[in-house]
Design an enzyme around this catalytic site. Structure first.
Site, mmCIF file in Angstrom:
data_model
loop_
_atom_site.group_PDB
_atom_site.id
_atom_site.type_symbol
_atom_site.label_atom_id
_atom_site.label_comp_id
_atom_site.label_asym_id
_atom_site.label_seq_id
_atom_site.Cartn_x
_atom_site.Cartn_y
_atom_site.Cartn_z
ATOM 1 N N ARG A 1 70.860 -37.848 -14.721
ATOM 2 C CA ARG A 1 71.303 -36.554 -14.212
ATOM 3 C C ARG A 1 70.605 -36.209 -12.888
ATOM 4 O O ARG A 1 71.162 -35.558 -12.036
ATOM 5 C CB ARG A 1 71.007 -35.478 -15.256
ATOM 6 C CG ARG A 1 72.060 -34.406 -15.255
ATOM 7 C CD ARG A 1 71.866 -33.435 -16.362
ATOM 8 N NE ARG A 1 71.948 -34.042 -17.690
ATOM 9 C CZ ARG A 1 71.710 -33.373 -18.813
ATOM 10 N NH1 ARG A 1 71.352 -32.118 -18.767
ATOM 11 N NH2 ARG A 1 71.810 -33.952 -19.976
ATOM 12 N N LYS B 1 68.003 -46.368 -30.749
ATOM 13 C CA LYS B 1 67.725 -45.548 -31.915
ATOM 14 C C LYS B 1 67.185 -44.198 -31.465
ATOM 15 O O LYS B 1 66.674 -44.143 -30.349
ATOM 16 C CB LYS B 1 66.764 -46.268 -32.859
ATOM 17 C CG LYS B 1 65.302 -46.285 -32.394
ATOM 18 C CD LYS B 1 64.424 -46.895 -33.425
ATOM 19 C CE LYS B 1 63.786 -45.858 -34.316
ATOM 20 N NZ LYS B 1 62.514 -45.330 -33.779
ATOM 21 N N HIS C 1 64.350 -52.529 -31.936
ATOM 22 C CA HIS C 1 63.599 -53.490 -31.123
ATOM 23 C C HIS C 1 62.705 -54.397 -31.977
ATOM 24 O O HIS C 1 62.300 -55.458 -31.526
ATOM 25 C CB HIS C 1 62.814 -52.803 -30.001
ATOM 26 C CG HIS C 1 61.541 -52.140 -30.433
ATOM 27 N ND1 HIS C 1 61.513 -50.924 -31.048
ATOM 28 C CD2 HIS C 1 60.254 -52.530 -30.337
ATOM 29 C CE1 HIS C 1 60.258 -50.599 -31.304
ATOM 30 N NE2 HIS C 1 59.463 -51.556 -30.878
ATOM 31 N N GLU D 1 49.889 -47.785 -36.851
ATOM 32 C CA GLU D 1 49.749 -47.545 -35.408
ATOM 33 C C GLU D 1 48.504 -46.706 -35.160
ATOM 34 O O GLU D 1 48.148 -45.856 -35.986
ATOM 35 C CB GLU D 1 50.950 -46.769 -34.893
ATOM 36 C CG GLU D 1 52.254 -47.513 -35.021
ATOM 37 C CD GLU D 1 53.362 -46.770 -34.283
ATOM 38 O OE1 GLU D 1 53.638 -47.123 -33.144
ATOM 39 O OE2 GLU D 1 53.896 -45.806 -34.863
ATOM 40 N N ASP E 1 61.832 -42.128 -38.292
ATOM 41 C CA ASP E 1 61.458 -42.812 -37.044
ATOM 42 C C ASP E 1 61.132 -44.291 -37.288
ATOM 43 O O ASP E 1 61.410 -45.134 -36.435
ATOM 44 C CB ASP E 1 60.232 -42.105 -36.442
ATOM 45 C CG ASP E 1 59.825 -42.687 -35.100
ATOM 46 O OD1 ASP E 1 60.702 -42.825 -34.225
ATOM 47 O OD2 ASP E 1 58.635 -43.014 -34.921
ATOM 48 N N HIS F 1 62.815 -49.772 -38.724
ATOM 49 C CA HIS F 1 61.959 -50.946 -38.529
ATOM 50 C C HIS F 1 61.479 -51.556 -39.858
ATOM 51 O O HIS F 1 61.579 -52.757 -40.080
ATOM 52 C CB HIS F 1 60.725 -50.601 -37.683
ATOM 53 C CG HIS F 1 61.060 -50.026 -36.338
ATOM 54 N ND1 HIS F 1 62.179 -50.382 -35.644
ATOM 55 C CD2 HIS F 1 60.413 -49.123 -35.548
ATOM 56 C CE1 HIS F 1 62.218 -49.722 -34.494
ATOM 57 N NE2 HIS F 1 61.159 -48.944 -34.414
HETATM 58 C C1 BG6 Z 1 59.593 -46.789 -32.051
HETATM 59 C C2 BG6 Z 1 59.158 -45.489 -32.684
HETATM 60 O O1 BG6 Z 1 60.892 -47.135 -32.475
HETATM 61 O O2 BG6 Z 1 58.676 -47.823 -32.413
HETATM 62 C C3 BG6 Z 1 57.752 -45.153 -32.253
HETATM 63 O O3 BG6 Z 1 60.065 -44.471 -32.282
HETATM 64 C C4 BG6 Z 1 56.801 -46.290 -32.538
HETATM 65 O O4 BG6 Z 1 57.316 -43.957 -32.896
HETATM 66 C C5 BG6 Z 1 57.356 -47.605 -31.968
HETATM 67 O O5 BG6 Z 1 55.551 -45.988 -31.947
HETATM 68 C C6 BG6 Z 1 56.500 -48.770 -32.431
HETATM 69 O O6 BG6 Z 1 56.906 -49.922 -31.738
HETATM 70 P P1 BG6 Z 1 55.881 -51.113 -31.462
HETATM 71 O O7 BG6 Z 1 56.733 -52.159 -30.798
HETATM 72 O O8 BG6 Z 1 54.811 -50.557 -30.569
HETATM 73 O O9 BG6 Z 1 55.350 -51.537 -32.784
#
Ligand code: BG6
Length: 496
Positions: free
Chosen positions: A51, A156, A186, A224, A243, A248
């Site tokens: 935008r 996502k 991912h 994390e 999330d 994942h």
């Molecule tokens: C994302 C989440 O999809 O994956 C985040 O929205 C998270 O909250 C992240 O921190 C973790 O990805 P990675 O590759 O750092 O393990």
């Protein structure tokens, strides 16, 4: 062995949300690295769209800054030649689609891209908030920008619940075939996540034992250290269940639990994953623990609590979730899968632990001790595999058993090949251009994952359930330990 770099076909890639964090931190650096490896053909074009009104030169400066920060050893000549591929257009996803007289925005995009061409792949990457997915699909369609050689990439979160995911699938399906829709998770692009399939289906050793007869239970941990700073409002509406768990961790569970697909092709793999999700039993309320991080006693006020970070004093959003899942099928009946994920934990560690059962009978007697085998698959960091095996304790004094690790760190075993392994986004973007959907979620898979998740979240609301506090820097709430202890088990430690 050095992997070969095979250039992809000529393409035009339009990144919506190109000035945003994901595009700057992940998508553009990933494309840059593929550019440096010579994988992008000369004629490939990358068009940023957002935008914000800015000139193409300003956009290139923004990308250059990001590359200098994110790819510290980047060659300046490579940066220059990569930037030369980039262009920028300001446009608004919600602009009136009937107004075709404009020379800016969508009409300018039409002019830049020209009509779709059969020998050129066209990719639209939706790196924007979910509320813009449907408007973008409509605009692309209304402006005649898509044909059968066009693909869309959808980030996502894919929906907030089953109803919204269904509505989104429906809107996308009214303009695109399923074969044109690439829903990103991912985690599926991570080198070691794909290794899960290689370990299971490339070895004779594990698969015959891969069932409830030989496996006691499986633990999947994605811990994390980061908190939610920078994404406060998104996260507080979302929470760890939506999330991380719904996508994942669920994907990791599928890869660990699925039947061997007949071949490594998109629908064969996704059919098997879908069967796992559909076989998941509803989770009992007492088999799930939510947590929210707080400041440890004695820590300074700079160590913000979750609520302080998101600026919501009464937030009941979870930054941690742990649960026990059961898969009701022939292979897994009776084997619990314990899954946990959380923010601001003691370490960053994504790991899968497969606990085998004890040998049925010890010929050495009770005093020798017993040690069941444990297969540990480390996804990040320090990717690798460890198998604990039982041996005799060396020395005199009879037969006493100990366990020792057969340890393989991929970094040590594979050296530069793993250090330079393509990042998840590099692999996924080149897969989109190549038209390979194996590592992307199909619409029915996403819906099935929401169908399992929704009742859990609804149950929290109905019971007025609030997350348990846990100290930031810890391993999570004590109740998550109890979840396993009640079953006579313990979590395998989150390694610092
Ligand atoms: C994302 C989440 O999809 O994956 C985040 O929205 C998270 O909250 C992240 O921190 C973790 O990805 P990675 O590759 O750092 O393990």
């Amino acid at each position: 062995m050095v992997s070969r770099v095979i250039p992809v076909d000529p393409f035009d890639l339009v990144i919506f949300g190109a000035t945003g964090d994901l595009a700057q931190r992940k998508i553009l650096p990933a494309l840059f690295r593929r550019h440096c490896d010579g994988q992008l053909p000369q004629s490939a074009r990358i068009l940023g769209a957002a935008r914000r009104d800015m000139l193409a030169a300003e956009f290139r400066d923004l990308v250059a800054d990001g590359l200098h920060r994110g790819v510290p050893d980047a060659d300046p000549d490579q940066i220059r030649s990569f930037l030369a591929r980039l262009d920028y257009l300001a446009l608004d996803a919600t602009e009136d689609t009937d107004d075709t007289t404009q020379t800016t925005g969508w009409q300018a995009l039409v002019d830049t891209l020209g009509s779709p061409q059969t020998d050129r792949v066209r990719v639209f990457y939706f790196s924007v908030g979910p509320s813009l997915f449907a408007p973008l699909a409509e605009q692309i369609w209304a402006h005649g920008l898509a044909d059968t050689n066009t693909r869309i990439v959808v980030e996502k979160p894919f929906g907030h619940d089953l109803a919204s995911a269904r509505a989104l699938n429906k809107t996308l399906a009214s303009h695109f075939d399923e074969g044109q829709i690439y829903r990103i998770d991912h985690y599926l692009g991570k080198e070691t996540v794909q290794n899960l399939m290689a370990v299971r289906f490339g070895n004779m050793l594990f698969e015959p034992l891969w069932n409830s007869q030989y496996i006691d239970h499986i633990q999947i941990t994605v811990a994390e250290m980061v908190g939610v700073a920078g994404r406060e409002s998104y996260y507080d509406r979302t929470g760890a269940m939506r999330d991380m768990m719904q996508n994942h961790l669920m994907q990791l569970l599928c890869l660990i639990a699925m039947e061997p697909p007949a071949k490594f092709d998109p629908d064969a793999v996704r059919d098997e994953k879908l069967k796992v999700i559909r076989a998941l039993e509803p989770v009992e309320p007492h088999h799930i623990v939510r947590g929210q991080y707080v400041r440890p006693t004695g820590a300074t006020s700079e160590d913000l609590t979750y609520r302080e970070t998101v600026g919501a004093e009464r937030s009941t959003t979870e930054s941690y979730v742990a649960l026990k899942a059961h898969i009701s099928n022939w292979r897994w009946a009776g084997t619990p899968f314990y899954l946990r994920t959380g923010k601001r934990l003691v370490a960053r560690s994504s790991v899968i632990n497969v606990f085998f059962k004890d040998a049925p009978h010890s010929i050495f007697g009770a005093d020798a001790g017993r040690h069941a085998n444990l297969l540990t698959i480390r996804l990040q960091p320090d990717e690798g595999i460890t198998l604990k095996v039982t041996i005799k304790e060396p020395g005199p004094g009879g037969m006493r058993l100990i366990d020792v690790p057969l340890d393989m760190s991929f970094a040590q075993a594979l050296g530069d090949n793993i250090q330079n392994a393509t990042d998840a986004y590099e692999r996924l973007i080149t897969d989109v251009i190549r038209g390979n959907q194996t590592l992307f979620m199909r619409g029915d898979e996403v819906e099935a994952a929401w169908a399992w998740t929704d009742p859990i979240i609804a149950g929290w609301g109905a019971r007025g359930d609030v997350p348990k506090p846990y100290d930031s820097g810890s391993t999570g709430p004590g109740d998550a330990d109890l979840l396993l202890r009640r079953d006579g088990r313990d979590w395998r430690g989150i390694k610092p």
